[in-house]
Design a protein around this motif. Structure first.
Motif, PDB file in Angstrom:
ATOM      1  N   ARG A 102      17.706 -18.385 -21.267  1.00 30.94           N
ATOM      2  CA  ARG A 102      17.674 -19.769 -21.510  1.00 30.94           C
ATOM      3  C   ARG A 102      16.303 -20.465 -21.234  1.00 30.94           C
ATOM      4  O   ARG A 102      16.151 -21.417 -22.094  1.00 30.94           O
ATOM      5  N   GLY A 103      15.612 -20.180 -20.433  1.00 29.47           N
ATOM      6  CA  GLY A 103      14.190 -20.631 -19.878  1.00 29.47           C
ATOM      7  C   GLY A 103      13.214 -20.659 -21.053  1.00 29.47           C
ATOM      8  O   GLY A 103      12.319 -21.416 -21.405  1.00 29.47           O
ATOM      9  N   LEU A 104      13.272 -19.236 -21.536  1.00 29.07           N
ATOM     10  CA  LEU A 104      12.198 -18.770 -22.303  1.00 29.07           C
ATOM     11  C   LEU A 104      12.749 -18.901 -23.842  1.00 29.07           C
ATOM     12  O   LEU A 104      11.776 -19.315 -24.771  1.00 29.07           O
ATOM     13  N   MET A 105      13.903 -18.738 -24.211  1.00 25.84           N
ATOM     14  CA  MET A 105      14.307 -18.750 -25.700  1.00 25.84           C
ATOM     15  C   MET A 105      15.257 -19.744 -25.864  1.00 25.84           C
ATOM     16  O   MET A 105      15.803 -19.732 -27.143  1.00 25.84           O
ATOM     17  N   ASN A 106      15.807 -20.540 -24.943  1.00 26.99           N
ATOM     18  CA  ASN A 106      16.586 -21.761 -24.970  1.00 26.99           C
ATOM     19  C   ASN A 106      17.932 -21.359 -25.509  1.00 26.99           C
ATOM     20  O   ASN A 106      18.692 -21.905 -26.500  1.00 26.99           O
ATOM     21  N   CYS A 107      18.557 -20.102 -25.029  1.00 27.82           N
ATOM     22  CA  CYS A 107      19.808 -19.712 -25.603  1.00 27.82           C
ATOM     23  C   CYS A 107      20.309 -18.872 -24.554  1.00 27.82           C
ATOM     24  O   CYS A 107      19.791 -17.957 -24.004  1.00 27.82           O
ATOM     25  N   ALA A 108      21.752 -18.603 -24.580  1.00 27.35           N
ATOM     26  CA  ALA A 108      22.365 -17.685 -23.658  1.00 27.35           C
ATOM     27  C   ALA A 108      22.124 -16.322 -24.377  1.00 27.35           C
ATOM     28  O   ALA A 108      21.926 -15.851 -25.699  1.00 27.35           O
ATOM     29  N   PRO A 109      22.253 -15.065 -23.376  1.00 31.64           N
ATOM     30  CA  PRO A 109      22.159 -13.751 -23.961  1.00 31.64           C
ATOM     31  C   PRO A 109      22.984 -13.203 -25.124  1.00 31.64           C
ATOM     32  O   PRO A 109      22.594 -12.697 -26.064  1.00 31.64           O
ATOM     33  N   SER A 110      24.294 -13.774 -24.963  1.00 35.96           N
ATOM     34  CA  SER A 110      25.045 -13.268 -26.084  1.00 35.96           C
ATOM     35  C   SER A 110      24.874 -13.973 -27.552  1.00 35.96           C
ATOM     36  O   SER A 110      24.770 -13.301 -28.509  1.00 35.96           O
ATOM     37  N   ILE A 111      24.113 -15.156 -27.576  1.00 39.59           N
ATOM     38  CA  ILE A 111      23.952 -15.746 -28.674  1.00 39.59           C
ATOM     39  C   ILE A 111      22.631 -14.991 -29.234  1.00 39.59           C
ATOM     40  O   ILE A 111      22.253 -15.032 -30.245  1.00 39.59           O
ATOM     41  N   LEU A 112      21.720 -14.715 -28.304  1.00 38.84           N
ATOM     42  CA  LEU A 112      20.626 -13.779 -28.677  1.00 38.84           C
ATOM     43  C   LEU A 112      20.560 -12.764 -29.249  1.00 38.84           C
ATOM     44  O   LEU A 112      20.008 -12.403 -30.113  1.00 38.84           O
ATOM     45  N   ILE A 113      21.787 -11.811 -28.783  1.00 43.39           N
ATOM     46  CA  ILE A 113      21.916 -10.599 -29.317  1.00 43.39           C
ATOM     47  C   ILE A 113      22.413 -10.788 -30.527  1.00 43.39           C
ATOM     48  O   ILE A 113      22.289 -10.238 -31.547  1.00 43.39           O
ATOM     49  N   ASN A 114      23.349 -11.846 -30.697  1.00 36.67           N
ATOM     50  CA  ASN A 114      24.092 -12.082 -32.306  1.00 36.67           C
ATOM     51  C   ASN A 114      22.739 -12.474 -33.089  1.00 36.67           C
ATOM     52  O   ASN A 114      22.671 -12.086 -34.203  1.00 36.67           O
ATOM     53  N   SER A 115      21.882 -13.428 -32.789  1.00 36.81           N
ATOM     54  CA  SER A 115      20.793 -13.805 -33.517  1.00 36.81           C
ATOM     55  C   SER A 115      20.025 -12.826 -34.139  1.00 36.81           C
ATOM     56  O   SER A 115      19.496 -12.619 -35.084  1.00 36.81           O
ATOM     57  N   VAL A 116      19.555 -11.840 -33.238  1.00 32.45           N
ATOM     58  CA  VAL A 116      18.613 -10.580 -33.166  1.00 32.45           C
ATOM     59  C   VAL A 116      19.200  -9.818 -34.447  1.00 32.45           C
ATOM     60  O   VAL A 116      18.731  -9.574 -35.389  1.00 32.45           O
ATOM     61  N   ARG A 117      20.621  -9.610 -34.149  1.00 31.84           N
ATOM     62  CA  ARG A 117      21.185  -8.615 -35.401  1.00 31.84           C
ATOM     63  C   ARG A 117      21.325  -9.286 -36.658  1.00 31.84           C
ATOM     64  O   ARG A 117      21.091  -8.711 -37.534  1.00 31.84           O
ATOM     65  N   LEU A 118      21.442 -10.674 -36.754  1.00 33.12           N
ATOM     66  CA  LEU A 118      21.603 -11.158 -37.987  1.00 33.12           C
ATOM     67  C   LEU A 118      20.310 -11.310 -38.539  1.00 33.12           C
ATOM     68  O   LEU A 118      20.173 -11.341 -39.870  1.00 33.12           O
ATOM     69  N   GLU A 119      19.374 -11.653 -37.715  1.00 31.42           N
ATOM     70  CA  GLU A 119      17.874 -11.588 -38.230  1.00 31.42           C
ATOM     71  C   GLU A 119      17.482 -10.336 -38.865  1.00 31.42           C
ATOM     72  O   GLU A 119      16.975  -9.970 -40.031  1.00 31.42           O
ATOM     73  N   LYS A 120      17.933  -9.244 -38.315  1.00 28.75           N
ATOM     74  CA  LYS A 120      17.576  -7.927 -38.592  1.00 28.75           C
ATOM     75  C   LYS A 120      18.507  -7.528 -40.001  1.00 28.75           C
ATOM     76  O   LYS A 120      17.863  -6.886 -40.765  1.00 28.75           O
ATOM     77  N   SER A 121      19.444  -8.202 -40.165  1.00 30.56           N
ATOM     78  CA  SER A 121      20.245  -8.042 -41.307  1.00 30.56           C
ATOM     79  C   SER A 121      19.520  -8.594 -42.736  1.00 30.56           C
ATOM     80  O   SER A 121      19.629  -7.986 -43.627  1.00 30.56           O
TER      81      SER A 121
END
Length: 363
Positions: A298-317
């Motif tokens: 949250r401090g570094l990327m301004n989001c919760a870990p679950s949202i980060l995981i999903n965002s990384v996966r969708l960006e990879k897509s």
């Protein structure tokens, strides 16, 4: 043609540009004995480092030439690509000397400021998809124009990504500001993340500027707009006389935060395709508790870990779709249990279906 090598010499505080120029001349006098050809060098008087560019049969020959010529052997040697050297550093030979001058000292640092840019897009209507590829191309073209206008060079362009090199902190930051602020108005449907770090061409890594390329990319992937390492920001503020407006629109990332960012995104890069990836095993993999992971992300990327995981996966897509993969194949490669759930997540984030996105991007 023989391979080209770049080496690094860590010098004492007493060494001057004239000293390095004389050492370079000594290399040139005996280079043919070692089947080498000294092309040029860079000298940083502040950091006391020098980098020699040499055409040679192998790295050992570079060592032997320096040792025989003057005894100043390099601390590291890597093989480099000529095109990358010119893109990062701007030249492949000595600057033109003044007529009649016996010694031509070069006092140009090899230190460069690398700016990574990644274009994305906001939630779209299906009707907006048709113009998306054209908008991305236009945005990239305008970013490149801004880089050139501020004396930078484009090192590479791949898909929605651009990497540029600058000689000064001031020019690199001003380029980031120009692209982030001015172009955002002209391309309201697109997003832009930027990462900026500085470093030297030869470290203990295997390729030129490898460490700095990686850190600027990670800063860009922190998805905070314009993220700058604290080292570069300090140099920029020195350049701008610490004026009160210098940090507007800039996210500073400290050295310790950058270390964590590398660990976090390295782990996700290795494991995003694993269907079992969860908050718990992400925390375990990083050696953190759940609460520590939440606080840090949250401090570094301004989001919760679950949202980060999903965002990384969708960006990879999006990257995988650029290789013309199918929806079901991409869902599997990105760690989704089913293509229908992947399509649902994709639509929620981007506003369009994966199928419509593929058709629009490959027309």
């Amino acid at each position: 043609m023989m391979p080209i090598y770049m080496d690094r010499h860590d010098l004492s505080a007493r060494v001057t540009a004239e000293n390095v120029a004389r050492l370079h001349q000594e290399d040139l006098k005996i280079q043919e004995e070692f089947n080498c050809r000294g092309l040029t060098y860079w000298f940083d008087a502040e950091r006391k480092t020098a980098f020699c560019l040499v055409e040679a049969p192998d790295a050992a020959s570079v060592h032997r030439m320096h040792d025989y010529a003057h005894g100043q052997v390099p601390h590291a040697v890597i093989e480099v690509d000529a095109g990358l050297v010119e893109s990062f550093l701007g030249r492949m030979e000595d600057p033109k000397a003044n007529s009649g001058v016996a010694l031509n000292p070069i006092s140009e640092p090899g230190y460069r400021f690398l700016l990574s840019a990644q274009i994305g897009f906001r939630r779209l209507e299906t009707s907006q998809l048709k113009g998306l590829p054209s908008s991305i191309r236009s945005y990239k073209s305008r970013i490149v124009e801004s880089i050139h206008a501020l004396c930078g060079t484009v090192v590479r362009q791949e898909g929605r990504h651009i990497l540029a090199s600058f000689k000064t902190a001031g020019l690199s930051v001003e380029c980031g500001r120009a692209t982030a602020n001015t172009l955002a108005i002209q391309f309201p449907d697109l997003t832009l993340n930027l990462g900026l770090d500085g470093g030297i061409p030869v470290t203990e890594s295997k390729s030129i500027f490898e460490d700095t390329v990686r850190s600027s990319k990670r800063l860009c992937e922190s998805r905070q707009g314009f993220s700058i390492s604290s080292v570069v920001l300090e140099l920029y503020e020195d350049y701008s006389s610490k004026s009160s407006h210098t940090r507007m629109g800039i996210v500073e990332v400290s050295a310790s935060e950058l270390v964590f960012l590398h660990r976090l995104l390295d782990y996700l890069d290795l494991n995003f395709s694993c269907t079992e990836l969860s908050i718990d095993n992400l925390a375990y993999g990083l050696g953190l508790s759940r609460s520590q992971l939440f606080r840090k992300t949250r401090g570094l990327m301004n989001c919760a870990p679950s949202i980060l995981i999903n965002s990384v996966r969708l960006e990879k897509s999006l990257e995988i779709f650029s290789r013309r993969a199918s929806v079901s194949e991409t869902a599997y490669l990105c760690g989704f249990n089913s293509s229908s759930y992947f399509s649902k997540c994709f639509h929620k984030k981007y506003g369009v279906s994966p199928k419509d996105y593929i058709l629009a991007m490959h027309e």
